[in-house]
Design an enzyme around this catalytic site. Structure first.
Site, mmCIF file in Angstrom:
data_model
loop_
_atom_site.group_PDB
_atom_site.id
_atom_site.type_symbol
_atom_site.label_atom_id
_atom_site.label_comp_id
_atom_site.label_asym_id
_atom_site.label_seq_id
_atom_site.Cartn_x
_atom_site.Cartn_y
_atom_site.Cartn_z
ATOM 1 N N SER A 256 0.855 -1.178 0.000
ATOM 2 C CA SER A 256 0.000 0.000 0.000
ATOM 3 C C SER A 256 0.889 1.225 0.000
ATOM 4 O O SER A 256 2.114 1.106 0.054
ATOM 5 C CB SER A 256 -0.873 0.000 1.256
ATOM 6 O OG SER A 256 -0.039 0.228 2.371
ATOM 7 N N LYS A 257 0.250 2.364 -0.015
ATOM 8 C CA LYS A 257 1.013 3.611 0.013
ATOM 9 C C LYS A 257 1.973 3.648 1.209
ATOM 10 O O LYS A 257 3.025 4.243 1.165
ATOM 11 C CB LYS A 257 0.058 4.803 0.137
ATOM 12 C CG LYS A 257 -0.566 5.165 -1.182
ATOM 13 C CD LYS A 257 -0.985 6.634 -1.173
ATOM 14 C CE LYS A 257 -1.603 7.015 -2.504
ATOM 15 N NZ LYS A 257 -3.047 6.767 -2.537
#
Ligand code: GLU
Length: 484
Positions: A256-257
């Site tokens: 994810s980010k």
């Protein structure tokens, strides 16, 4: 008769496509191409607040950049269009109404607060969470009362007791007990469809035979199968499902980010080649049965099969991707390398794009092709060719402060100035004779100061080739500038 394979890539772009999206798109594409079937590209944009035109355009552009061509979808249309869900709202309304008429769905008048209060109760009593079926069998009077109160109903699908079973092409037999699949909303009170309704209706109407998508959507499958049933689709005509395992970050949490770069735009800006991204993602969790690290798009098409997708999560390894990217850069022809490198140089304002500049870049690229891992590196590598005077990098200044460095530069000047022939061999032998043979220096101490004077940095393309390309006058002027 064997049905033609129809896969689909159906993103809801609420930002740039990310690594997970691309892995899904790549596998959908590879499966369609391998089987001689079709890839349908559908944009799931019913939430127009979050899915904007800009993101949709970027998703389309990213697919093109990656070389993942589609047979039906944005820009080209097709027999099952439109391919933007926001243009299909009447279709979803029609089906929601039909499910009501046929008794598969019902109007639910419960307010958000009431639902929340009952959910809280369920939690207290340790009951399975979800809608409790309160509005399933409302009498005409009860309904009239709700309407009179000004309540606007949602349309809710009824889940029968029992279970849903299907064979996932990657995970095998999957069973969902309906105790944990409560009645679900198909359409909001304002008439807008929910994902489960739109996705299932479209998969049927677009004649999708294979749904390859991320594992996060596994739990919505029994609801989608319920919609197929309500549409009257025979079980043998349901699409086959293949849920791809998560891509994990280095820390073993879902990528994810937070734990890695996920946006494809970032990879593009860094100078990853689309074929390197596809190569890397193809072999992330799938293998053709050997332990190769390099694969071309053609090989992927000929070898891809869903059965060999690993059912356990795959770990994203940036170093491996970089290594593959370096390999792909080295495999480029100079013309191709030039075409891909130029945008980085122009957008960094290193060059404006004149013929003369391009000719010099073309000559310089072969000397850096072995040395860079990402296209973006052409900017620091080649920048010194295109400035009048170099500014010595902070880190390199200290190295130049040593007294010996000035001697080296003076000796270099004396060796270089008389040269009538300005090619890398002559430059190298003149400098070797003066600095290594005569002064007895180690190559690092000998050529380091010259490199810094000429390129502004102690890290540069090969020195003698760089000086040849820069020309005698400019090379000597740069050394002189530091001697004074
Ligand atoms: N639009 C959904 C998403 O982006 C995917 C739909 C699907 O593949 O079933 O998460």
């Amino acid at each position: 008769m064997v049905k033609e394979v129809r896969t689909r890539f159906a993103p809801s772009p609420t930002g740039d496509l990310h690594v997970g999206n691309i892995r899904t798109a790549l596998f959908d594409w590879a499966y369609a191409r391998h089987t001689g079937g079709k890839l349908i590209f559908r944009i799931e944009d019913t939430d127009r607040e979050r899915v904007t035109d800009e993101y949709i355009n970027r998703a389309v552009e990213t697919m093109k950049w990656l070389g993942l061509n589609w047979d039906e979808g944005p820009e080209i249309g097709g027999p099952c269009g439109p391919y933007l869900q926001s243009q299909r709202l009447d279709i979803y309304k029609h089906w929601a109404q039909k499910f009501l008429d046929d008794g598969f769905a019902y109007k639910c008048y419960c307010s958000t607060e009431e639902l929340e209060a009952r959910r809280e109760k369920q939690r207290e009593l340790n009951q399975a969470p979800g809608y409790d079926g309160k509005c399933r069998n409302l009498s005409a009077d009860e309904e009239a009362k709700y309407v009179a109160e000004g309540r606007a109903p949602v349309i809710r699908m009824q889940m029968p007791a029992g279970e849903t079973r299907f064979t996932d092409l990657i995970r095998g037999e999957v069973v969902f007990d309906h105790t944990f699949v409560p009645d679900f909303v198909l359409m909001r009170a304002d008439g807008s469809p929910l994902y489960t309704l739109a996705v299932a209706v479209d998969d049927v109407l677009m004649k999708i035979t294979h749904v390859l998508r991320g594992e996060d959507l596994l739990s919505s499958t029994p609801r989608q199968i319920r919609v197929y049933q309500a549409m009257g689709v025979a079980p043998e005509d349901y699409p086959h499902f293949a849920h791809l395992p998560f891509v994990m970050g280095q820390d073993n949490a879902k990528l994810s980010k937070r734990n890695g770069e996920v946006s494809i735009a970032w990879y593009r800006e860094e100078g990853f080649l689309p074929e390197a991204i596809c190569n890397y993602l193809a072999l992330l969790g799938w293998s053709p049965g050997d332990d190769r690290e390099n694969i071309t798009m053609e090989e992927l098409v000929s070898l891809f099969n869903v059965e060999r997708v690993n059912s356990s999560p795959a770990r994203f390894d940036m170093k491996k991707l970089e290594a593959i990217n370096g390999d792909k850069i080295r495999a480029l022809t100079i013309d191709d390398f030039l075409k891909r490198a130029l945008p980085f140089l122009t957008s960094a304002k290193i060059i404006t794009g004149t013929d003369e500049e391009i000719a010099l870049v073309r000559k310089a690229l072969p000397i850096i092709q072995e040395r860079i891992v990402k296209l973006k590196e052409v900017v620091p590598m080649l920048g010194f060719f295109f400035v009048e005077t170099v500014k010595v990098e902070e880190e390199s200044v200290a190295k130049m402060a040593e007294e010996q460095a000035l001697h080296v530069l003076s000796a270099s000047l004396s060796a270089l100035e008389p040269l009538s022939q300005w090619d890398h061999e002559s430059i190298e032998s003149a400098l070797r004779a003066a600095l290594i043979e005569k002064m007895g220096l180690k190559p690092r101490n000998a050529f380091g100061p010259v490199r810094i004077a000429v390129t502004g940095s102690h890290i540069s393309p090969p020195l003698f080739e760089s000086m040849e390309l820069l020309g005698k006058e400019r090379s000597i002027a740069r050394i002189k500038a530091l001697v004074r």
